[in-house]
Design a protein around this motif. Structure first.
Motif, short mmCIF file in Angstrom:
data_model
loop_
_atom_site.label_atom_id
_atom_site.label_comp_id
_atom_site.label_asym_id
_atom_site.label_seq_id
_atom_site.Cartn_x
_atom_site.Cartn_y
_atom_site.Cartn_z
N ALA A 103 10.90 9.06 -38.67
CA ALA A 103 9.54 8.44 -38.20
C ALA A 103 8.40 7.33 -37.47
CB ALA A 103 8.49 8.23 -39.61
N LEU A 104 9.67 6.44 -37.54
CA LEU A 104 9.74 5.41 -36.01
C LEU A 104 9.88 5.51 -34.97
CD1 LEU A 104 8.74 2.18 -35.67
CD2 LEU A 104 11.00 1.54 -35.83
N PHE A 105 11.00 6.03 -34.33
CA PHE A 105 11.22 6.75 -33.51
C PHE A 105 10.45 8.00 -32.66
CE2 PHE A 105 14.03 9.32 -30.94
CZ PHE A 105 14.01 8.69 -30.06
N ALA A 106 9.73 8.56 -33.51
CA ALA A 106 9.21 9.15 -33.11
C ALA A 106 7.67 8.98 -33.10
CB ALA A 106 8.77 10.79 -34.60
N VAL A 107 6.87 8.01 -33.72
CA VAL A 107 5.75 7.35 -34.01
C VAL A 107 5.96 6.57 -32.06
CG1 VAL A 107 4.46 5.40 -34.29
CG2 VAL A 107 5.22 7.50 -35.82
N MET A 108 7.51 5.81 -32.12
CA MET A 108 7.78 4.98 -30.73
C MET A 108 7.29 5.97 -29.73
SD MET A 108 10.15 1.92 -31.74
CE MET A 108 9.08 1.31 -30.03
N VAL A 109 8.04 7.21 -29.58
CA VAL A 109 7.63 8.39 -28.76
C VAL A 109 6.42 8.76 -28.27
CG1 VAL A 109 9.16 10.85 -27.44
CG2 VAL A 109 9.84 8.62 -28.87
N ALA A 110 5.69 8.64 -29.68
CA ALA A 110 4.75 9.83 -28.73
C ALA A 110 3.67 8.60 -28.61
CB ALA A 110 3.89 10.15 -30.57
N GLY A 111 3.42 7.34 -28.85
CA GLY A 111 3.08 5.89 -28.53
C GLY A 111 3.27 6.15 -26.56
N MET A 112 4.47 6.42 -26.73
CA MET A 112 4.43 5.71 -25.01
C MET A 112 3.73 6.85 -24.61
SD MET A 112 6.27 3.91 -23.33
CE MET A 112 6.68 3.89 -21.14
N ALA B 74 0.81 8.53 -24.95
CA ALA B 74 -0.24 8.11 -25.10
C ALA B 74 -0.48 7.70 -24.89
CB ALA B 74 -0.75 8.36 -27.22
N VAL B 75 -0.21 6.05 -24.59
CA VAL B 75 -0.40 5.45 -23.84
C VAL B 75 -0.28 5.14 -22.41
CG1 VAL B 75 0.62 2.58 -23.12
CG2 VAL B 75 0.06 3.18 -25.20
N VAL B 76 0.99 6.22 -21.57
CA VAL B 76 0.49 6.96 -20.29
C VAL B 76 -0.55 7.62 -20.25
CG1 VAL B 76 2.00 7.78 -19.00
CG2 VAL B 76 3.75 6.19 -19.98
#
Length: 456
Positions: free
Chosen positions: A199-208, A210-212
């Motif tokens: 879940a953390l890995f998926a959130v970080m990928v999605a967050g990356m 979204a930030v871009v």
């Protein structure tokens, strides 16, 4: 429990000394950023704003490296003590007490290293501050860095948190593993990521992502005043991508290592067969060896990729562009590179006892000295090559993302991948790691096999 904690630290200091050293280096890296932040608040005005702006960059680069390397080393230190914890449980210590004692060791040693790092920060902060603003006007060269309560809190809390990030899961696993299984298996089971890590890995990928996307949307409508601020944020791409890769380490490292080592047949040589088997089996040690090299090379190559791509786009648009100065590279990447070098050496030092027993078993099984030496060197090179492949992935992704993020500002932007700086660091890391492995292996060949096997 306190007597058990202190006694274990004295008895098995080799497995824990590396954690103190890496915590001290992490404390220094975080402390420099914290000192810049505290100095900026103390000075105030435009000069304080400039110093504070540099502190955010330092904290991002150093924070990512500290999280990756310190947590990996802490996890390895706990995993190497599994047989000792199993003997505790056979002697009547409950699993809960085992976990508490292990976490107590992590807390004591990480805070000890943090104190050493804070002392080093007090000695070096002013020099690094002058180095960061060398040649700049505005009185930066006369500013004295402040190392006060804010810096101390950042160092203590930062180092403790990153140590617990690796130590807490390892301590819980060590306490829950049946004692007989821990004594029978030298490597802990369960390298796969748990659901919360997924879940953390998926959130970080999605967050990356979204930030871009948000950055690109802001760039399209940005005013001329916001342009320079947005462009100056592009160097953060490399550390953000690095932390995403490290977060997915359990699901990325092992398959990649197995995949590329499978390209060379196991029958190529007996030394290669042993090296490949040990690297695949000891995933905890492999992860701890790969992570420092990955963080250092990915961020160094990524930073130069961003500035090279940015510089080429600016010059094509007729804008002046000044590349990275050596002092700026040292300030931004001094901590990550120091963590990479020390982390790689610490992993070899901490694993020395386990490797000595494995080497003795190979000798008792009839392996020649030549095979043992070549297998040890090849295993180190497997770690270096795996780190290189992951670093190249980060650098390529950094170049592509930088191109997409700069396109709203420059009509002609093409990615320029700087693999030379990362390659130089990898070669240096390979030589240092090879030497760190080869020297103890050669020295242990003179020792008695019976003595090595009987050592606890």
């Amino acid at each position: 429990m306190i007597r058990l904690l202190l006694g274990e630290l004295r008895a098995d200091w080799r497995s824990w000394a590396g954690l103190v050293l890496i915590a001290a280096v992490a404390g220094l890296a975080i402390g420099i950023g914290g000192s810049f932040l505290e100095t900026g608040i103390h000075v105030g005005g435009r000069r304080g704003t400039g110093i504070g702006g540099v502190s955010s960059m330092i904290l991002v680069f150093s924070g990512v490296s500290a999280i990756a390397v310190t947590s990996a080393v802490t996890r390895l230190a706990v995993d190497l003590g599994r047989s000792g914890y199993a003997r505790w449980q056979l002697s009547g210590v409950s699993p809960r007490q085992t976990a508490v004692v292990v976490l107590g060791q992590v807390v004591v040693l990480s805070l000890t290293g943090a104190a050493i790092g804070l002392g080093a920060t007090a000695l070096l902060a002013s020099f690094v501050l002058r180095l960061a603003f060398q040649g700049a006007s505005g009185g930066y060269d006369t500013t004295i860095a402040v190392v006060g309560p804010l810096t101390a809190v950042l160092v203590a809390v930062g180092v403790l948190l990153v140590a617990l990030l690796g130590g807490l899961p390892a301590a819980r696993r060590a306490a829950r593993t049946p004692a007989l299984e821990a004594l029978r298996e030298s490597e802990p089971r369960g390298a796969a990521m748990r659901w919360w890590r997924w879940a953390l890995f998926a959130v970080m990928v999605a967050g990356m992502v979204a930030v871009v996307q948000a950055w690109i949307s802001s760039a399209v409508t940005a005013t001329p005043e916001d342009r320079s601020t947005l462009i100056s944020q592009t160097p953060l791409i490399a550390p953000l991508l690095t932390v995403v890769i490290v977060a997915g380490g359990p699901v990325l490292y092992a398959p990649l290592l197995r995949a590329w080592t499978a390209l060379v047949p196991a029958a190529a040589s007996s030394a290669w067969f042993l090296a490949r088997h040990q690297a695949r089996y000891h995933l905890g040690r492999s992860t701890a060896s790969i992570t420092p090299l990955l963080t250092g090379t990915a961020m160094l190559g990524g930073l130069y990729t961003v500035t090279t791509t940015w510089g080429a786009a600016a010059r094509s648009a007729g804008e002046p562009f000044e590349g990275l100065k050596l002092g700026q590279v040292v300030v931004l990447l001094g901590g990550p590179l120091l963590l990479a070098g020390v982390g790689a050496a610490v992993v070899v030092f901490m694993s020395n006892r386990t490797q000595a027993r494995e080497q003795a078993l190979l000798s008792a099984s009839g392996a020649t000295a030549s095979v043992i030496v070549r297998a040890a060197v090849l295993q180190a090179l497997i770690h270096v090559c795996t780190a290189a492949l992951l670093s190249v992935a980060v650098i390529v992704a950094t170049g592509l993302l930088t191109t997409a993020m700069l396109r709203p500002f420059y009509p002609a932007v093409t990615p320029h991948f700087d693999l030379g700086s990362a390659g130089f660091l990898l070669v240096a890391g390979a030589l240092l790691t090879g030497a760190a492995v080869l020297i103890p292996v050669l020295s242990r060949l003179r020792a008695s096999v019976a003595t090595a096997l009987s050592a606890v």
